[in-house]
Structure formats: structure tokens, C-alpha cells
Design a protein around this motif. Structure first.
Motif, short mmCIF file in Angstrom:
data_model
loop_
_atom_site.label_atom_id
_atom_site.label_comp_id
_atom_site.label_asym_id
_atom_site.label_seq_id
_atom_site.Cartn_x
_atom_site.Cartn_y
_atom_site.Cartn_z
N LEU A 24 0.76 -1.32 -0.13
CA LEU A 24 0.11 0.06 0.07
C LEU A 24 0.89 1.33 0.25
O LEU A 24 0.72 2.29 -0.63
CB LEU A 24 -0.99 0.02 1.29
CG LEU A 24 -2.13 -1.03 1.25
CD1 LEU A 24 -2.70 -0.95 2.51
CD2 LEU A 24 -2.96 -0.74 0.05
N THR A 25 2.00 1.37 0.89
CA THR A 25 2.82 2.39 0.73
C THR A 25 3.48 2.74 -0.67
O THR A 25 3.73 3.77 -0.88
CB THR A 25 3.94 2.25 1.86
OG1 THR A 25 3.41 2.01 3.15
CG2 THR A 25 4.75 3.48 2.13
N LEU A 26 3.80 1.43 -1.55
CA LEU A 26 4.20 2.01 -2.89
C LEU A 26 3.32 2.14 -3.68
O LEU A 26 3.60 2.95 -4.55
CB LEU A 26 4.99 0.61 -3.14
CG LEU A 26 6.33 0.31 -2.20
CD1 LEU A 26 6.95 -0.91 -2.69
CD2 LEU A 26 7.32 1.50 -2.27
N ALA A 27 2.05 1.57 -3.68
CA ALA A 27 1.08 1.71 -4.57
C ALA A 27 0.40 3.04 -4.40
O ALA A 27 0.26 3.86 -5.56
CB ALA A 27 -0.03 0.45 -4.57
N LEU A 28 -0.02 3.44 -3.29
CA LEU A 28 -1.07 4.72 -3.35
C LEU A 28 -0.13 6.01 -3.85
O LEU A 28 -0.91 6.82 -4.41
CB LEU A 28 -1.32 5.10 -1.69
CG LEU A 28 -2.37 3.86 -1.24
CD1 LEU A 28 -2.62 4.31 0.38
CD2 LEU A 28 -3.59 4.16 -1.96
N PRO A 29 1.08 6.41 -3.40
CA PRO A 29 1.56 7.55 -4.10
C PRO A 29 1.49 7.27 -5.50
O PRO A 29 1.65 8.43 -6.30
CB PRO A 29 3.31 7.67 -3.50
CG PRO A 29 3.10 6.89 -2.30
CD PRO A 29 1.87 5.60 -2.46
N LEU A 30 1.97 6.21 -6.04
CA LEU A 30 1.76 5.86 -7.46
C LEU A 30 0.35 6.40 -8.23
O LEU A 30 0.37 6.93 -9.04
CB LEU A 30 2.27 4.49 -8.16
CG LEU A 30 2.35 4.39 -9.68
CD1 LEU A 30 3.09 5.33 -10.17
CD2 LEU A 30 2.68 2.74 -9.96
#
Length: 329
Positions: A24-30
């Protein structure tokens, strides 16, 4: 069949939660970067500047932090509590005694303990489902608000673009449109060796008119003059505009000096016949006109030179007594 020991199950659940948090930490900013970029592109903005990119980066960072906080509060924390409950349930030793009198009560206690643990798990899952529905509802509302804001911005952009090209009082073209049309028509006349007439019109004693009859009567007179110009010059190639105050301009492609002079003299008589304001018996509102015309026999070096010639002719008309048409030399 799984070969993991019971002691390894809580650690595996913890690792799964950590992996979910990382994804989630990687996907949400993208996803936020793509959403913000799509929104900016839909607004039809110019090329991004360093300041604009910095602002977008801060916006993405804030959105991602807020979303991660919501996910942590509404999803990951209940899952951790559920995992802890399962760990506590699995850590309770199950006595395997077979003595007749003590086995049944202990088995009942263990079954009751298991039932309570399962009930807590069901309650936790229900709370998690409710939190997910609430999050989905809020996301839907935010999307609707974003769509509404985008529609409002687009409507404001169209209205602003219209206001930038139309005089708000009279409804005819403004100076920006006239400047563009003058450059365009002047180049066309040069290229095709055609005719182009330009008239600058200024209402006589208009400041005194406003002082005598009031600002509202002055605005109404400007609107009547604009309507008269639009009626008189209605070819597709003609352009009438308000340059500001009581000054108007008429751009007449294909007209030479003689043709434009006849039309403008008629317009001057029509304005006097209106007897503004509203048929007053006093001295009616009049107009002074400066006229210049470009032709192969009488060329001008630039569009600005043509406009300056018309302005100079207007100056002569004003100082010769007003209410007249003066031709550029």
C-alpha cells in the motif's frame, strides 16, 4: 498439507500484514501521481514549471499520507487485533487428559473459550467491513466533489475566455480581438494587394453628456452606438469593437476610402437622428470619425501605421469642430 508449526502461524500473519502495508505504501503514491496528473491534464494547463512540479509533489505526498493513515486506522489495525486474538486463542494449551470426571468440564471450558474467540473474530471482521464501506462512501463523495469542482473550473475557464474577447458593457468585440483582426487583415490585404479601411470613432463631449444625464444614460448611449455599428457593418468580414471609454473602431476589409466614407457619413447622420438620450430635444449626441484606407496605390508600412493614420484623422476632426468625418492624408 502445510508443514508450518502452530508457533509459526502468528509470525506468518504478522509478515503478511507487513507485506500488505509495504504494498500500500508503494502503490498509493503512484496512484495519486496518476490521478493528479490526469486532473491537471484535463484542465488543459501549460507545460509544468519547477514550482508547479513541487506543488504537485507536495499534493501527492499529503494525499498519500492521509490515505495511508486511513488504511492504518480502518483496515490494518483491526487486522492486527484479529491476528492477536487468533494468536491468543492458539496459545491456550488444550489439555488432553482422559480422566473421567475432570475431562468433560475442561473440554466445555475450552469449547467456550474457542466460541468466544470466534465471536470476537466475527465482530472484528464486521467492524472491518463497516470501516471499508465507510471508506468507500467517503471516496465516492470525494470523487463526486472532484468532478463537480472540475466542471465548475471548466465553466469558469470558458466564461473567462469569453470575457477576454467581448466588451462586457456593449457585447461587441474588445481591443484584444481588434488588435488580432487588424494584424490578420492587414497581412491579407498586403498579400492579395487588396483594400482595407479603418475608422476610429469617438463620441463628442461624452464626459459632459455623463455629467448632464448620469452614468446610466451614458452606458445606455454606448450600448445604442454599439448596436448601430453592428447593424451598419454586418458583413462576415467586418469587425466593430470598443477600444475603451467612448471610443469605437470599425475594420472594413475590401473597402476603399470612397466606399467607407459613404457608409460612415450615413452612420454619423443616423446617430444624430437617434437624438440620444432617448429622443431628447437638447443637443443630440454626435460622433467624430477618423478614416484611413490601405490600397495598392496608397500602401502603409504596417498595421500600426494604418491605425495611427486613422487616429491622426480623428484628431483633426475633433479640432475642426467635431461631428464630422476626417480622411487620413
Amino acid at each position: 498439507m502445510s508443514t508450518e508449526s502452530p508457533d509459526e502461524l502468528p509470525g506468518r500473519e504478522t509478515r503478511r500484514l507487513g507485506s500488505l502495508r509495504l504494498r500500500l505504501t508503494l502503490a498509493l503514491p503512484l496512484l495519486n501521481v496518476l490521478a493528479v496528473a490526469a486532473f491537471e491534464w484535463s484542465l488543459g494547463g501549460d507545460a509544468p514549471t519547477p514550482e508547479g512540479l513541487a506543488r504537485l509533489a507536495w499534493l501527492v505526498l499529503l494525499l498519500s499520507a492521509a490515505q495511508l493513515l486511513l488504511v492504518e486506522l480502518w483496515m490494518l489495525r483491526p487486522l492486527r487485533r484479529l491476528a492477536a486474538g487468533c494468536e491468543a486463542m492458539e496459545s491456550v494449551p488444550m489439555p488432553l487428559t482422559t480422566d473421567g470426571e475432570g475431562a468433560a468440564p475442561r473440554l466445555a471450558v475450552e469449547l467456550d473459550r474457542i466460541g468466544h474467540a470466534m465471536q470476537r473474530a466475527r465482530d472484528s471482521l464486521w467492524q472491518q467491513e463497516q470501516a471499508a464501506r465507510e471508506l468507500q462512501r467517503e471516496l465516492t463523495e470525494q470523487r463526486q466533489q472532484l468532478d463537480q469542482a472540475q466542471a465548475t473550473l471548466e465553466a469558469n475557464r470558458r466564461e473567462l475566455a469569453s470575457l477576454e474577447r467581448v466588451d462586457t458593457l456593449t457585447g461587441i468585440a474588445n481591443q484584444r480581438v481588434f488588435d488580432e483582426a487588424l494584424r490578420r487583415e492587414f497581412k491579407r490585404a498586403q498579400r492579395q494587394r487588396g483594400l482595407l479601411a479603418l475608422a476610429v470613432l469617438d463620441l463628442d463631449q461624452f464626459r459632459q453628456f455623463n455629467e448632464t444625464h448620469g452614468r446610466e444614460a451614458g452606458d445606455a448611449a454606448l450600448q445604442r452606438v454599439a448596436a448601430l455599428l453592428s447593424t451598419r457593418f454586418k458583413r462576415d468580414t467586418d469587425l466593430v469593437a470598443r477600444l475603451g471609454g467612448e471610443e469605437f473602431v470599425a475594420l472594413l476589409p475590401g473597402f476603399g476610402m470612397a466606399e467607407a466614407q459613404g457608409v460612415l457619413e450615413s452612420l454619423r447622420e443616423e446617430l444624430r437622428a437617434l437624438r440620444l438620450p432617448d429622443g431628447s430635444s437638447e443637443q443630440p449626441l454626435t460622433v467624430s470619425i477618423g478614416l484611413a484606407a490601405a490600397s495598392p496605390a496608397h500602401p502603409y508600412l504596417s498595421a500600426q501605421a494604418l491605425l495611427q493614420a486613422a487616429d491622426e484623422a480623428l484628431y483633426i476632426a475633433k479640432h475642426a469642430g467635431r461631428d464630422r468625418l476626417s480622411l487620413a492624408a
